[in-house]
Every structure is written in structure tokens, then in C-alpha cells.
Design a protein around this motif. Sequence first.
Motif, PDB file in Angstrom:
ATOM      1  N   PRO A 282       0.833  -1.205   0.000  1.00 55.71           N
ATOM      2  CA  PRO A 282       0.000   0.000   0.000  1.00 55.71           C
ATOM      3  C   PRO A 282       0.868   1.256   0.000  1.00 55.71           C
ATOM      4  O   PRO A 282       1.865   1.334   0.715  1.00 55.71           O
ATOM      5  CB  PRO A 282      -0.793  -0.111   1.314  1.00 55.71           C
ATOM      6  CG  PRO A 282      -0.710  -1.557   1.703  1.00 55.71           C
ATOM      7  CD  PRO A 282       0.608  -2.051   1.196  1.00 55.71           C
TER       8      PRO A 282
ATOM      9  N   GLN B 181      -3.133   5.151  -0.197  1.00 55.57           N
ATOM     10  CA  GLN B 181      -3.991   4.016   0.127  1.00 55.57           C
ATOM     11  C   GLN B 181      -4.050   3.771   1.628  1.00 55.57           C
ATOM     12  O   GLN B 181      -5.112   3.453   2.177  1.00 55.57           O
ATOM     13  CB  GLN B 181      -3.480   2.771  -0.602  1.00 55.57           C
ATOM     14  CG  GLN B 181      -3.688   2.823  -2.108  1.00 55.57           C
ATOM     15  CD  GLN B 181      -2.861   1.813  -2.873  1.00 55.57           C
ATOM     16  OE1 GLN B 181      -1.809   1.350  -2.390  1.00 55.57           O
ATOM     17  NE2 GLN B 181      -3.295   1.466  -4.065  1.00 55.57           N
ATOM     18  N   ARG B 182      -2.930   3.950   2.304  1.00 59.43           N
ATOM     19  CA  ARG B 182      -2.929   3.777   3.769  1.00 59.43           C
ATOM     20  C   ARG B 182      -3.800   4.833   4.440  1.00 59.43           C
ATOM     21  O   ARG B 182      -4.497   4.554   5.415  1.00 59.43           O
ATOM     22  CB  ARG B 182      -1.501   3.829   4.310  1.00 59.43           C
ATOM     23  CG  ARG B 182      -0.655   2.612   3.938  1.00 59.43           C
ATOM     24  CD  ARG B 182       0.612   2.549   4.776  1.00 59.43           C
ATOM     25  NE  ARG B 182       1.474   3.701   4.576  1.00 59.43           N
ATOM     26  CZ  ARG B 182       2.410   3.788   3.648  1.00 59.43           C
ATOM     27  NH1 ARG B 182       2.606   2.780   2.801  1.00 59.43           N
ATOM     28  NH2 ARG B 182       3.166   4.880   3.546  1.00 59.43           N
TER      29      ARG B 182
ATOM     30  N   PRO C 211      -6.993   2.855   6.322  1.00 63.73           N
ATOM     31  CA  PRO C 211      -5.991   2.419   7.293  1.00 63.73           C
ATOM     32  C   PRO C 211      -6.310   1.078   7.938  1.00 63.73           C
ATOM     33  O   PRO C 211      -5.403   0.276   8.183  1.00 63.73           O
ATOM     34  CB  PRO C 211      -5.988   3.556   8.324  1.00 63.73           C
ATOM     35  CG  PRO C 211      -7.322   4.222   8.181  1.00 63.73           C
ATOM     36  CD  PRO C 211      -7.645   4.123   6.727  1.00 63.73           C
TER      37      PRO C 211
ATOM     38  N   THR D 148      -5.527  -1.684   5.095  1.00 65.22           N
ATOM     39  CA  THR D 148      -4.120  -1.807   4.704  1.00 65.22           C
ATOM     40  C   THR D 148      -3.249  -2.264   5.864  1.00 65.22           C
ATOM     41  O   THR D 148      -2.209  -2.887   5.658  1.00 65.22           O
ATOM     42  CB  THR D 148      -3.575  -0.479   4.143  1.00 65.22           C
ATOM     43  OG1 THR D 148      -3.807   0.574   5.090  1.00 65.22           O
ATOM     44  CG2 THR D 148      -4.302  -0.122   2.835  1.00 65.22           C
ATOM     45  N   GLY D 149      -3.680  -1.975   7.089  1.00 63.15           N
ATOM     46  CA  GLY D 149      -2.911  -2.428   8.245  1.00 63.15           C
ATOM     47  C   GLY D 149      -2.952  -3.929   8.439  1.00 63.15           C
ATOM     48  O   GLY D 149      -2.131  -4.474   9.196  1.00 63.15           O
TER      49      GLY D 149
END
Length: 233
Positions: free
Chosen positions: A214, A218-219, A223, A226-227
Motif C-alpha cells: 500500500p 492508500q494507507r 488504514p 491496509t494495516g
Amino acid sequence: MKVGHEEARAAFLAGLDAFVAVAEELSDADLMAASRCAGWTTGDVVVHVHLGLQEMLLGLVSATAEGAGGSAVVADADAAGYWRSSPPAADDADDQLAGMRFVRLLGAAYRRPSGAVRHLLPTVAGIRTAATRLPPGAVPFQGHVLTTGDFLATWAVELAVHHLDLGRELRLPPPAPAALRLARSTVEALAGEAAPSSWTGETVVLLGTGRLRPDAGQRAEAPALTGKLPVLG
């Protein structure tokens, strides 16, 4: 994540046809290009898919609507849950690196890379026939039992992911839309988070499988999702 028998079969057959159509158009030089799978050429990806389809065929012929004594067969994994566990190893020495090297060595055994595609086609014909004739039921596979719909869905996802793997250096048509939708849904189910609707299925799958990382945008946009990535091997 449960997938119906007919929906999964249609997605699988579409994904199979799309993958084969792309593979048949690749030249020997194309089949030596790097793929998105670490250490593999596009030809190696074809070999890997062929090996997987051979194993899938064994699952198709062992599918059943009933268990011993006519009792109902109970699935213990669904189309997403299947990906949370690793298949049992046949050899104590097996590991991911050994598997990667085996595929590379097998791919190198062909006199020309296009031989791997020609070798794939009879298996594809058998798989297509078996999948078309498959009635709803259950499939024992790699230490699990899946409904036929979830079983076919996992292979639609496999084909969509590896179709994308062929396109690291080559401009290729995309995977079958139905197979790509299942792959996206699988990533979201495993992550427990929906991707933004503005993200394409290809983006979600490449991020979800770790083929892409990412970026900052995108993060910031997703969040929670993507985390948790990657979630699909």
C-alpha cells in the motif's frame, strides 16, 4: 464466506478459460519474463497452475453428496477460511523455498517454455469436463471438507491471482471479471474490512496478496484494511 455452486462454477470456468487464453498467446520469450511470484518466470507460473489443477482434479473426482452410511458431509471450511491454513506437507523437508525450487526445476525441464503450455491443455480439458458435470455436494481437499461451491470458488481465486502474476512485465488482458470479484471478496473477508469502492479488483487483489505494498494514499484512505494486508498467500 459461502459461495453458491453455480456462481462458483461459472466463475471458475471463466477464470480457467481466461488464464488459458492468455497463456496460449505467450511466446517463448514471454514465458521467460519475470512474473509477480518471487523467483518465477511466467512459464513457471503456468507450471505451478498446472500442478494445482492436477491436484484439483483429484478433489473433483472424490466429491460426494453423502458421507459414510449415507450421512450428510459437513464442511469445515468455507471459501475464505480455506486460505487461513496451510495444506499438509507430504514430506517433512517440504517448505516454501523447496516448493518454489521444484516448480523452477520442472519448468526448466521443458525444451522450450511453450511446452509447459501445451502440457497444460489436456489437464484443462479434463478439469473443464469434470467441473461442468460436478453436482452440488462436498469435497475433501488438503485436510479440509468444502462445499463444491466453496471449493470451486477457491480455484477461481487461484486462477485470478496467477493470471495477474503473469502481467508483471507483460501487457495482458485482465482475469475473468467473475473470478476477480471472488478474489476481491476473499481478500475483504479475510481482512474483515471492505476496500474502498474506488479501488479496482486488481488493486485489491495485488495488495491483498502482497504483490503490491500500500502506498501512502492508500494507507490514508483505508488504514484499517491496509494495516492487515497481506491476507492471501
